[in-house]
Design an enzyme around this catalytic site. Sequence first.
Site, PDB file in Angstrom:
ATOM      1  N   GLU A 162     -46.646 -27.451  92.884  1.00 47.88           N
ATOM      2  CA  GLU A 162     -47.414 -26.291  92.432  1.00 47.88           C
ATOM      3  C   GLU A 162     -48.146 -26.691  91.157  1.00 47.88           C
ATOM      4  OE1 GLU A 162     -44.840 -22.962  91.851  1.00 47.88           O
ATOM      5  OE2 GLU A 162     -44.306 -22.802  93.966  1.00 47.88           O
ATOM      6  N   GLU A 168     -45.282 -14.918  82.930  1.00 45.77           N
ATOM      7  CA  GLU A 168     -44.683 -16.156  82.441  1.00 45.77           C
ATOM      8  C   GLU A 168     -43.863 -15.931  81.176  1.00 45.77           C
ATOM      9  OE1 GLU A 168     -45.211 -18.064  84.723  1.00 45.77           O
ATOM     10  OE2 GLU A 168     -47.167 -17.526  85.513  1.00 45.77           O
TER      11      GLU A 168
END
Length: 275
Positions: free
Chosen positions: A51, A62
């Site tokens: 990824e 995040e």
Amino acid sequence: MTKDRIDRRFAALKAENRAGFVTYIMAGDPDAATTLSVLKGLPAAGADLIELGFPFSDPMAEGPTIQRAAQRGLKSGMTLQGTLDLVAGFREGDADTPIILMGYLNPVLNRGFESFAAAAAKAGVDGLIIVDCPPEEAGPLTDALEAEGIALIRLAAPTTDDKRLPMVVRRTSGFVYYVSVAGVTGVKSADAADVAPAVARLRKASGLPVAVGFGIRTPAQAAAVARVADAAVVGSALVDEIEAAAQLNENVTEKVLLKASELAKAVRSARLELA
């Protein structure tokens, strides 16, 4: 069709009776040349799928580690097109390892879905994870990606109930990404006891492999998830290595690949311990 690489990789993993090891790094962290160097080394270090994040100014899902990586990526001048250029550079030497781009909708929307999908396919992208695009609004993006053979990989969470799950997995391809902990990336730890029933439920609903991420930092955690899921995703632990090595002026590529190798060994041996 590029997403065939994802399907082939999971079929091979199933034949070997082992889980995949999925690595996440941020494009441009700390710079484009280092990202390309790390990308090229990850398959030999044991990454089965990769990824690659594209930096965005407001990465709301995040934790602090990936937020700082996004800031470093933006500071180095990394863009969505720059991220595609990195994939193309990686593809010059690797035609087999699937690459999934992961990020937020705004840069893709600004590029235009059809234009992005065509450029991504040309670069050699296999799948896309968009964190902030709910399935109800994903139709046009999914259409554009499907036309180019790119998988749109959806996120499912512990909070995804039975009523919502069919909507989440509809038109998902490649695999389903299970967010094993509520909250942001890299802060809490995944609990394999909770993961096992969730993986079974998602496999049944989607008919697809299930990768588990958002809370796997150590080899032991990666192995525990690998015993029950189709793949274990590690991001923050690798990005931490990049950050620390860059701050100490150490060889970033060497350090992150060593860390990836430790995690990959744990994933590869996880099911052997059950035999």
